[in-house]
Scaffold this active site. Structure first.
Site, mmCIF file in Angstrom:
data_model
loop_
_atom_site.group_PDB
_atom_site.id
_atom_site.type_symbol
_atom_site.label_atom_id
_atom_site.label_comp_id
_atom_site.label_asym_id
_atom_site.label_seq_id
_atom_site.Cartn_x
_atom_site.Cartn_y
_atom_site.Cartn_z
ATOM 1 C CD GLU B 30 10.620 26.407 -39.174
ATOM 2 O OE1 GLU B 30 11.449 27.302 -39.425
ATOM 3 O OE2 GLU B 30 9.486 26.627 -38.698
ATOM 4 C CD GLU B 61 7.985 29.277 -37.125
ATOM 5 O OE1 GLU B 61 7.001 29.535 -37.860
ATOM 6 O OE2 GLU B 61 9.136 29.178 -37.579
ATOM 7 C CD GLN B 83 15.724 27.876 -39.893
ATOM 8 O OE1 GLN B 83 15.114 28.584 -40.699
ATOM 9 N NE2 GLN B 83 16.075 26.634 -40.158
ATOM 10 C CG PHE B 87 11.395 32.688 -37.013
ATOM 11 C CD1 PHE B 87 11.482 34.032 -37.384
ATOM 12 C CD2 PHE B 87 12.298 31.799 -37.583
ATOM 13 C CE1 PHE B 87 12.443 34.473 -38.289
ATOM 14 C CE2 PHE B 87 13.258 32.231 -38.479
ATOM 15 C CZ PHE B 87 13.338 33.566 -38.839
ATOM 16 C CB ILE B 88 9.197 32.186 -30.313
ATOM 17 C CG1 ILE B 88 8.519 31.192 -29.372
ATOM 18 C CG2 ILE B 88 9.294 33.561 -29.678
ATOM 19 C CD1 ILE B 88 9.311 30.937 -28.089
ATOM 20 C CG HIS B 128 17.579 36.626 -38.710
ATOM 21 N ND1 HIS B 128 16.937 37.404 -39.630
ATOM 22 C CD2 HIS B 128 17.372 35.338 -39.098
ATOM 23 C CE1 HIS B 128 16.379 36.631 -40.546
ATOM 24 N NE2 HIS B 128 16.621 35.381 -40.246
#
Lengths: 395, 326
Positions: B30, B61, B83, B87-88, B128
């Site tokens: 992304e 993803e 990113q 998010f994996i 994050h």
């Protein structure tokens, strides 16, 4: 944007209503008889598997495609050998068309050591993909539904990147359309203009869940509009109609027109697997489909009345199929089971490493792996299937 | 020339060199194209290699990882950017069920890299800052790499791209621009599966990886100065497969072990390392193996909260003193 959406909608409509020459009109007489052969082979092979299942020679569950032979065979017949296809559990017919052999299927179901996956995977979960000159071009599926759509997006992305004249085809059922993987895969492929054909086999049930509990969409080709791609719909129990719709989609993908969606309307006459008693199906529904809409009966009628085939030509195909399935059964039954220690190798590409220090210096001393393998897993010893396996080995 | 480059630039250099070396290598993720990625790791790749090999993807993803797997089956060598590594989790199914099993169940090669910024200490909040490595270490079929130096970041990235299996490559975002190194000349490849002795010592061993390696080194300096303790620091570099030999060697050398990581405690890899040591090296231990980890808490945002939840140098110092006194 409005103009683009309406032009896609029109293409969907054209595909549904047909018009003009059909791709199947160009099929030779031999090809039309071949379609019958593949459907008959699918059904006979599955009937043989039922017998083996009842004899407890099938190790796991048995998944039938009864009533769906036309959609599997007709759609895959639209592919070339160099193309790559990813099947579903009910695409035995597609796999046979693509080159899988009955003996491979039987050995898989019976968990034989020389089965295509050497006993690691079950039923028709096996593939043969790589160099188009030496492989048959089908990919081993996995059970989490929808995952093969993004994988096939990547397979076809590689075709595009390398400028190869190849198309990919991925099957999903009505149930898989509810998954995130289906959406992400088809959207990715559409945006990248991958030469991918997504075939949705709408067979009315996902395990026990009817389609109306799966989606509020009236029909699955409507989803094509949402992805900005063409959609095609066909009677999945009419093998020529199935071929026609898929061939149009495959040809468009091969011409560089990007991702295509095909919906085939069919019906699952058996349960999710043999153990499923189908108590959730309304009374009479299965019988009605069997009596009025059996894909093989329909094609036989068409071959003999409309297409000018003689009953003896079809009987010859039936005899050939029976002989092939008999020979395959004998070969599969004669095969041995895998060596237990084979379970340890092949997780990584690296050659098997020296046994980890933790085993060498630690707990391993008590029981060597070979001893444990010979002993088997004691808890299953009373299991009927294991017993039959042992007696079969002894014999 | 002995120009220092950052950890981030080292990864970028690896990507440039590998894409030049092998035309089958391509990047997807992304915002990695014109924008150069959220952290600018892929900056300049698009200009050099074009849209066909630097693919900006939808926010997707599962789609990205699945597509990478499919392309990898066909002989390509995709490098996927998450990113943020947080998010994996969206791709957990396809990584564990599909990618990790592909070779074993279907003899399908899956040479791909999934890389992304990981870890905390940057006030990134719950989504994050994560360290999700433990879930993947538990999955046979995947390799997991997590470098702590710029030199390793480059050398291990090159090894990961050339590896014939799927490698999850965790990059520590705290280190991206804070750590620099001089890249060895030539084709600098660091083998996967080999730990590094980051500091030699004889009294206590700290086994660690990623940003925590720097906490360990800081603590070792302080312990040397204040207590006269000689602390050995082992930087694992690769978490799957673990370098068993290096772990055993340091246990036998110091007989006192602290396992340190930034990931949460329960089910973290420190538990696995501790178990392996107790199974095989019990008689070599002069003290129980201790763990310093994050608390079992989602990572909070405020500096006061994040600093409390994540392991800090004083935590390491305290634990080593306890071990030394045992």
């Amino acid at each position: 944007m409005a103009a683009r959406a309406s032009s896609i909608a029109r293409r969907v409509k054209d595909a549904v209503t047909g018009g003009g020459a059909r791709p199947s009109d160009a099929l030779s007489r031999e090809a039309k008889l071949e379609l019958y052969y593949w459907m008959r082979l699918t059904r006979t092979l599955e009937e043989r598997l039922v017998a083996l299942y009842r004899q407890t020679k099938v190790v796991g569950g048995l998944f039938r495609s009864l009533g769906q032979e036309a959609d599997a065979v007709g759609s895959c017949f639209a592919l070339e050998r160099r193309d790559v296809m990813s099947p579903l559990i009910r695409n035995l017919g597609s796999m046979l068309v693509k080159g899988a052999t009955p003996v491979e299927v039987l050995k898989q179901y019976m968990a034989k050591g020389d089965s295509p996956t050497r006993g690691r995977e079950l039923n028709i979960h096996f593939g043969d993909v790589g160099d188009p000159a030496t492989t048959r071009g089908f990919l081993g599926q996995i059970s989490p539904l929808g995952d093969m759509v993004p994988v096939m997006a990547g397979v076809t992305l590689s075709f595009k990147m390398r400028g190869e004249d190849r198309v990919g085809l991925v099957y999903v059922g009505d149930g898989a359309t509810s998954t995130g993987a289906f959406h992400e895969g088809i959207n990715f492929a559409a945006v990248q203009r991958c030469p991918l054909v997504v075939v949705i086999e709408n067979n009315h049930y996902a395990y026990s869940t009817p389609t109306e509990k799966q989606t509020l969409a009236k029909q699955f080709i409507d989803k094509a509009i949402g992805y900005g791609i063409p959609g095609y719909q066909a009677d999945g129990n009419d093998v020529l109609a199935t071929y026609d719709a898929t061939k149009q989609a495959v040809d468009a993908a091969r011409r560089g027109e990007g991702t295509q969606l095909v919906e085939l309307l069919t019906y699952r006459r058996k349960g999710h697997a043999e153990h499923d008693n189908q108590s959730y199906v309304p009374a009479g529904e299965i019988e009605r489909w069997a009596a009025e809409n059996d894909p093989i009966d329909r094609y036989v009628a068409r071959l003999t009345t409309e297409l000018g085939f003689d009953a003896s030509e079809l009987a010859a195909v039936d005899d050939r199929v029976r002989a092939e399935v008999d020979a395959a059964t004998d070969e599969a039954e004669a095969s041995g089971f895998p060596e237990a220690l084979d379970a340890l190798v092949g997780v990584y590409a690296d050659p098997p490493r020296e046994r980890p220090l933790w085993f060498r210096e630690g707990v391993e001393g008590a029981v060597a792996p070979s001893e444990r393998a010979a002993d088997g897993w004691g808890v299953f010893k009373a299991d009927a299937k294991t017993e039959s396996r042992v007696s079969q080995e002894d014999a | 020339m002995t120009t220092e480059i950052t950890y981030l630039e080292a990864i970028r250099e690896a990507l440039f060199e590998e894409m030049a070396r092998d035309e089958n290598v391509f990047c997807l993720g992304e915002d990695i194209g014109a924008f150069g990625g959220a952290f600018k790791v892929t900056e300049g790749l698009l200009a050099k290699y074009g849209e066909a090999r630097v693919i900006d993807t939808p926010i997707s993803e599962i789609g990205i990882v699945g597509a990478a797997a499919g392309a990898a089956h066909m002989g390509m060598r995709p490098v996927v950017e998450m990113q943020f590594i947080d998010f994996i989790a969206n791709a957990y199914d396809i990584l564990t069920n599909y990618v990790a099993t592909a070779r074993y169940r279907a003899f399908l090669p899956c040479p791909m890299v999934v890389r992304g910024p990981s870890g905390g200490y940057v006030r990134g909040g719950p989504f994050h800052s994560q360290n999700p490595e433990a879930g993947f270490i538990h999955t046979p079929g995947l390799k997991v790499v997590y470098p702590s130096t710029a030199e390793d970041a480059k050398g291990l990235m090159k090894a990961a791209i050339r590896d014939d299996d799927c490698v999850l490559f965790f990059e520590h975002k705290y280190l991206y621009r804070r750590i620099k190194g001089v890249m060895p000349a030539g084709d600098h490849v660091v083998p996967i599966g080999k730990a590094r002795v980051a500091r030699e010592g004889t009294d206590v061993s700290i086994i660690t990886y990623a940003a925590a390696t720097w906490k360990a080194l800081e603590a070792a300096e302080q312990l040397q100065a204040e207590d006269g303790l000689s602390v050995e620091v082992i930087d694992l570099r690769t978490l799957a497969p673990l370098d068993d030999e290096a772990i055993v060697a340091t246990v036998k050398k110091t007989n006192r072990v602290l396992v340190l990581h930034e990931d949460t405690r329960t089910g973290g890899i420190a538990g696995e390392i501790t178990a392996r040591i107790s199974e095989t090296c019990f008689e070599w231990l002069d003290a129980p193996v201790l763990r310093v980890t994050a608390h079992d808490i989602p990572l909070p945002y405020a500096p006061q909260l994040e600093d409390f939840v994540l392991p800090q140098t004083p935590d390491v110092v305290r634990a080593v003193r306890r071990l030394a006194a045992y």
